[in-house]
Design an enzyme around this catalytic site. Structure first.
Site, PDB file in Angstrom:
ATOM      1  CG  HIS A   1      -2.038   3.183   1.028  1.00 59.03           C
ATOM      2  ND1 HIS A   1      -2.722   3.140   2.218  1.00 59.03           N
ATOM      3  CD2 HIS A   1      -1.040   4.099   1.188  1.00 59.03           C
ATOM      4  CE1 HIS A   1      -2.146   3.975   3.067  1.00 59.03           C
ATOM      5  NE2 HIS A   1      -1.135   4.570   2.474  1.00 59.03           N
TER       6      HIS A   1
ATOM      7  CD  GLU B   1      -4.270  -0.043   1.499  1.00 55.02           C
ATOM      8  OE1 GLU B   1      -5.168   0.803   1.685  1.00 55.02           O
ATOM      9  OE2 GLU B   1      -3.262  -0.128   2.231  1.00 55.02           O
TER      10      GLU B   1
ATOM     11  CG  HIS C   1      -7.233   3.312   2.875  1.00 56.99           C
ATOM     12  ND1 HIS C   1      -5.888   3.538   3.042  1.00 56.99           N
ATOM     13  CD2 HIS C   1      -7.795   4.529   2.697  1.00 56.99           C
ATOM     14  CE1 HIS C   1      -5.645   4.834   2.968  1.00 56.99           C
ATOM     15  NE2 HIS C   1      -6.787   5.474   2.760  1.00 56.99           N
TER      16      HIS C   1
ATOM     17  CD  GLU D   1      -8.165   0.614   6.240  1.00 57.75           C
ATOM     18  OE1 GLU D   1      -7.943  -0.226   5.337  1.00 57.75           O
ATOM     19  OE2 GLU D   1      -7.339   1.470   6.595  1.00 57.75           O
TER      20      GLU D   1
HETATM   21 ZN   LIG Z   1      -4.359   2.116   3.011  1.00 61.22          ZN
END
Ligand SMILES: [Zn+2]
Length: 496
Positions: free
Chosen positions: A90, A93, A197, A317
Site C-alpha cells: 500500500h 503505508e 503495513h 502492521e
Molecule cells: Zn496496508
C-alpha cells in the site's frame, strides 16, 4: 620493507576515508523512487560480497521493483533457507519502506561486529523488497495517518486485493506488481515472508479469508455513495468492544503462524500490549490476530503465499499512522529492528533436507511435500532442497513425486537446545523409483507415466482437499455463523 609509524598512520587514514565514504549514508528521511534506487545500487556496489540487487518487474510508471538479496552463503551451499521481506504494497503505508532500507544498512555494516547479524547472513538468504508499490508512494502524503492518496497502484487497484484467492473467486485483473510477485514466488522457494503495513499495531496471520462469500453484503455496503461521502467510512459503527469478533479462519499450520506472530509482537516493545489504534478496533490479545478474525479480505498476498506457494507469510502492521512524520522514523526503526531479526531467524526452526533419487542420487523436484495431519503442501527448490517451519514435536514427512514410490519419514524437531541459534532437523530423503508395470483399471490399461507438470498436479489435489474440508466445515458451522451475519453486514474495510 619496513614501514615507519608515520607511513602506517597515513595508510590507516586512507583506508578509513575510503571505508567511510564507500558506505552509502542513510538518513532518517523518506526516499522517493530515485533516491531509493540510488541507495540500493550504492549498497550493491559497496558490498558486492554480501548483496545482490535485482528487479522482479516494472510498474505502469516504469518504476522497477528492486530487491536486494543479503547473504554471505556461497551459491553452492545446500539447505540455506530464503526469507523475503516486503514493504509498501500500500503506497501510502510508508514506514515499512524506510525500515527495510535501514535493515539493509544494519545487516551490511554489522556483519563483522554483531554475532547474530553475522550468523544470519552466513546461514540465510534474505530478500528485501522495500517498495512493492512505488507508483502509489510517489503520490502519498507524509503525515496522512488514515485514508490518503497512494494506497492503490497507478491503475487505482489495491494490490493486496489482487492476488488469486483460494476461498473466493477474485475477478480483479492481474497487475504488473502482483504478476511480478507471482513470478518471483514461482521461480524461488521462499520459506518465510513478512509484509509490512501501517495503520495498526498488530501481527496478522493466515487465513485472511473464508470460503463462503458471506462478506458480499458488507462490501456492497462499503461501496455505497452514502458511506463514501461520510468523513469516516466506519463512523456509523458501534465501538469495537460492543461488537463480536469475526470467527477466525484457521489454517493447518495455525500453531506455527501463531508462533511467528508472537515472536514478532513479543519482541516489539509495544505491539504485544495489543492496544487498538482507534475506537473502531478491538484490542489484540498479545498483539496478534488471525486475519479473518480481524476482518476477512479476498485477494490478499498473505494467503496467496501460503496456499499457492507453501511460503509462510504474515502481515505486520507496524505503525498506527500510515505515513508517519519523518521525525518518528528513528523510533519506528528501533521498535522493529530486533523483532525483524528474530522473525528472520525463525526460518531455521523446524525441518529441512534434500530429496534424491535412490539410484542416481540426483535431486528429485516435487511440490508433493506435506506434514502428516496438515493439509498444506510445499515444494522443493530446483535442487531438491526443502524447508518447513515447525514447532518442537514429532512429525511425519510425506513425499509424493511422479515416478517414485511415496515415502513417509518420521522425525523429531527437538525443544530449543543450548545453542544460541535455532538448528533445524536435517532429513535426507531417498526416493525409490516405481518399477514400471501395467495396471488394469476396468477396461483400460494404464502405464505409469511422468506428466510434465507433476507440481501443479499434486497441488491441485491438495487444493481440492482443502476445498472439500472447508465446505464441510462451513455446513457444520452454518448455524453458528449465521449469528454473526448481522455483524458482517456492518463489516468495514479497515483499509489496512
Ligand atoms: Zn496496508
Amino acid at each position: 620493507m619496513l614501514v615507519d609509524s608515520k607511513q602506517l598512520w597515513l595508510w590507516w587514514s586512507i583506508l578509513l576515508f575510503v571505508g567511510v565514504y564507500s558506505t552509502p549514508i542513510l538518513n532518517f528521511e523518506y526516499h522517493n523512487y530515485s533516491a531509493l534506487s540510488q541507495y540500493l545500487h550504492n549498497m550493491a556496489t559497496a558490498y558486492p560480497n554480501m548483496t545482490r540487487l535485482y528487479s522482479i518487474g516494472e510498474t505502469l510508471r516504469k518504476h522497477k521493483l528492486w530487491v536486494l538479496e543479503l547473504s554471505t552463503a556461497p551459491k553452492s551451499s545446500f539447505g540455506i533457507p530464503s526469507v523475503k521481506l516486503i514493504a509498501n504494497i500500500h503506497g501510502n503505508e510508508a514506514a515499512g519502506r524506510e525500515i527495510l532500507l535501514h535493515l539493509i544498512q544494519f545487516f551490511v555494516t554489522n556483519y563483522t561486529n554483531d554475532e547474530t547479524v553475522h550468523w544470519l547472513l552466513e546461514n540465510t538468504r534474505i530478500h528485501v523488497l522495500p517498495s512493492l508499490n512505488p507508483d502509489g508512494f510517489e503520490i502519498s502524503v507524509e503525515g496522512k495517518c488514515e485514508i490518503g492518496p497512494g494506497r492503490e497502484n497507478a491503475r487505482f487497484v489495491d494490490l493486496n486485493r489482487s492476488f488469486p484467492d483460494h476461498f473466493q473467486s477474485n475477478t480483479k485483473p492481474r497487475q504488473y506488481e502482483t504478476q511480478a510477485i507471482e513470478d518471483w514466488l514461482s521461480n524461488n522457494t521462499f520459506v518465510l515472508s513478512a509484509s509490512l503495513h501501517g495503520g495498526a499495531l498488530v501481527a496478522n496471520y493466515p487465513y485472511e479469508n473464508v470460503m463462503e462469500n458471506t462478506w458480499d453484503a458488507a462490501y456492497r455496503l462499503l461501496n455505497t455513495s452514502e458511506l463514501s461521502n461520510k468523513m469516516s467510512p466506519w463512523s456509523h459503527l458501534p465501538p469495537a468492544d460492543m461488537r463480536e469478533p469475526y470467527p477466525p479462519s484457521i489454517s493447518p499450520d495455525d500453531d506455527v503462524f501463531q508462533h511467528l506472530a508472537v515472536v514478532y509482537a513479543s519482541t516489539h516493545p509495544t505491539m504485544h500490549f495489543g492496544y487498538p489504534c482507534n475506537r473502531m478496533d478491538r484490542e489484540f490479545q498479545g498483539g496478534i490476530t488471525n486475519g479473518a478474525a480481524w476482518y476477512p479480505l479476498t485477494g490478499g498476498m498473505q494467503d496467496y503465499n501460503y496456499i499457492y506457494h507453501g511460503c509462510m507469510e504474515i502481515t505486520l502492521e507496524i505503525s498506527c499512522c500510515k505515513y508517519p512524520l519523518t521525525h518518528d522514523l528513528p523510533t519506528l526503526w528501533d521498535d522493529n529492528r530486533d523483532a525483524l531479526l528474530k522473525y528472520i531467524s525463525q526460518a531455521h526452526q523446524g525441518v529441512r533436507g534434500v530429496i534424491r533419487d535412490n539410484n542416481t542420487h540426483q535431486p528429485v523436484l516435487t511440490s508433493g511435500l506435506k506434514i502428516e495431519g496438515r493439509d498444506s503442501y510445499f515444494r522443493t527448490s530446483s535442487r531438491g532442497e526443502f524447508w518447513r517451519i515447525l514447532l518442537p514435536g514429532t512429525y511425519q514427512l510425506q513425499v509424493q513425486a511422479t515416478g517414485y514410490e511415496p515415502q513417509t519419514i518420521k522425525f523429531t524437531v527437538p525443544q530449543k537446545r543450548l545453542e544460541k541459534h535455532l538448528t533445524p532437523t536435517w532429513l535426507d530423503v531417498n526416493m525409490p523409483p516405481v518399477v514400471r508395470k501395467a495396471t488394469v483399471v476396468s477396461d483400460q490399461v494404464l502405464l505409469p507415466t511422468n506428466p510434465p507438470d507433476e507440481a501443479s498436479t499434486v497441488h491441485y489435489t491438495a487444493t481440492q482437499k482443502m476445498f472439500l474440508h472447508w465446505k464441510y466445515d462451513t455446513e457444520n458451522e452454518r448455524d453458528n455463523r449465521n449469528i454473526h451475519d448481522n455483524n458482517r453486514r456492518t463489516y468495514h474495510n479497515k483499509y489496512m
